[in-house]
Write an enzyme that holds these catalytic residues in place. Structure first.
Site, PDB file in Angstrom:
ATOM      1  CG  HIS A  73      -7.551   4.907  14.246  1.00 13.00           C
ATOM      2  ND1 HIS A  73      -8.222   5.108  12.715  1.00 13.00           N
ATOM      3  CD2 HIS A  73      -6.908   3.772  14.159  1.00 13.00           C
ATOM      4  CE1 HIS A  73      -7.732   3.953  11.959  1.00 13.00           C
ATOM      5  NE2 HIS A  73      -6.817   3.206  12.968  1.00 13.00           N
TER       6      HIS A  73
ATOM      7  CB  THR B  98      10.043  26.155  -4.998  1.00  9.76           C
ATOM      8  OG1 THR B  98       8.870  25.280  -5.424  1.00  9.76           O
ATOM      9  CG2 THR B  98       9.368  27.064  -3.741  1.00  9.76           C
TER      10      THR B  98
ATOM     11  CD  GLU C  23       5.724  17.774 -10.377  1.00  8.73           C
ATOM     12  OE1 GLU C  23       5.976  18.074  -9.225  1.00  8.73           O
ATOM     13  OE2 GLU C  23       6.329  18.505 -11.661  1.00  8.73           O
TER      14      GLU C  23
ATOM     15  CB  THR D 268      -1.498  25.883  -4.009  1.00 11.29           C
ATOM     16  OG1 THR D 268      -1.786  26.859  -4.849  1.00 11.29           O
ATOM     17  CG2 THR D 268      -0.024  26.286  -3.506  1.00 11.29           C
TER      18      THR D 268
END
Length: 389
Positions: free
Chosen positions: A341, A129, A245, A368
């Site tokens: 919660h 990147t 990956e 993405t």
């Protein structure tokens, strides 16, 4: 849910790694979160105990164990201990960087780099990147010009995991700037190379102990012997390795979702509202039923892809499906569990709060989720072999 993915040897490995996490990572995690990076002594200890470079062949100092299920065990234990930020230096090293040094290197390169990958003396990173180039690898501007026995690198990278602590980084560069994908190459740059510098230590909203940095190259002279493969073959190499990956991220996502769900189930059983346990309320039951079912279904798919990966049958499209589906599911699980919660979910001392921040990047990196859908859509529009599985 019962799983039949692992054998006894994997469970023995799990017990050993769980003890390592408990003794070497958990006690220091808060300190490393504040510092923004782990102590490299922990990484070297992981190497000494056999948790690094499991796939490295014996002739280079490794155990030669290419079974990806050992990588899965490591990721699962880090997520369950809620220390994925501190442990990501290990998963990135094993799951993402190592395949480049196994599949695209010469004998001389493997002999130079792999022993340190096993012992922990060498921490790996990968740098794709750039400030102006994310998922679009053809837009990379960092160049590597051949000059005799060296390449001269100029440019900058960002969002580099292990960027400050790394000893070796695989850098995506343009060896032919006039070309798009065909001009892309991969070069290994070692720490200490003149003209190679670490820039800002980037501050993130989550995964704070996961070291992320900028890298800069200013007339950095790198030996031509550090080129991976042939010039212009970098894009193909990246595409081959991105499938693993993305599978690794899917493993992390589904385990993270299950961990948060389990913590929330325990909380709902203990928490009392209106004179009864929170878990006895119909809305709570329905939410937990939905999340439990969705998580089990996704786990089955991820385990199926792990098995296919073991036989060399994992394709990029299915890895993309798993990556976008499980990371989106993780966002949904964490968000809805935090809601159960109540106000405590917004407090840092509750694990769901940290998980909420740590999980957010999952839909962004390694491509993405919008890019994942593009990859899947192309395979539907242009199926290979004229049929779809």
């Amino acid at each position: 849910m019962r799983r039949d993915l692992f054998d006894d040897v994997h469970e023995d490995f799990r017990a050993s790694f769980r003890a390592f996490v408990r003794n070497e990572i958990v006690p220091h995690h808060e300190k490393w979160e504040a510092a923004g990076r782990v102590d490299k002594a922990m990484f070297r200890a992981a190497g000494e105990l056999g948790f690094l470079g499991m796939a490295v062949p014996e002739e280079y100092g490794g155990p030669g164990e290419g079974d990806f299920r050992f990588n899965v065990v490591i990721s699962e234990e880090l997520q369950r201990a809620n220390v994925i930020g501190s442990g990501m230096c290990i998963t990135l090293h094993n799951d993402i960087v190592l395949p480049y040094l196994l599949g695209a290197t010469t004998e001389e390169q493997r002999a130079r780099w792999l022993p340190g990958f096993v012992t922990g003396e060498t921490m790996g990173a990968i740098s794709m990147t750039e400030p102006g180039a994310g998922s679009d690898l053809a837009a990379i501007r960092t160049t590597a010009a051949r000059d005799g026995d060296h390449y001269v690198l100029n440019g900058s990278k960002t969002f580099v995991t292990n960027g400050m602590n790394c000893d070796l980084v695989v850098v995506a560069v343009k060896t032919d700037p006039a070309q798009a994908h065909r001009g892309l190459s991969l070069i290994v740059v070692e720490d200490g190379t003149e003209g190679f510098g670490h820039g800002r230590h980037l501050r993130k909203i989550g995964l704070r102990s996961q070291d992320t940095a900028e890298l800069f190259f200013s007339d950095a002279r790198v030996p031509a012997a550090n080129l991976l493969g042939e010039p212009g073959t970098g894009f193909g190499t990246l595409m081959r390795n991105l499938a693993q990956e993305r599978l690794a991220l899917s493993v992390s996502a589904i385990t993270g979702a299950r961990a948060v769900l389990d913590w929330t189930i325990d909380y709902c059983r203990e928490r009392e509202v209106f004179g009864q346990r929170l878990s006895s309320l119909q809305n709570t039951k329905f939410v937990l039923a939905e999340l439990d079912t969705a998580t089990d279904v996704a786990q089955v798919y991820v385990d199926h892809l792990v098995r296919r990966h073991l036989t060399g049958d994992l394709d990029p499209e299915d890895a993309a499906k798993a990556k976008w589906w499980t990371t989106e599911l993780q966002q949904d699980v964490v968000n809805r569990c935090l809601q159960l919660h109540g106000g405590y979910g917004f407090m840092e001392e509750y694990p769901v709060a940290r998980a909420f921040l740590d999980a957010r990047v999952q839909t962004i990196y390694a491509g993405t989720n919008e890019i994942m859908k593009e990859i899947i859509g192309r395979s539907i529009d242009n199926p290979r072999g004229g049929e779809r599985r």
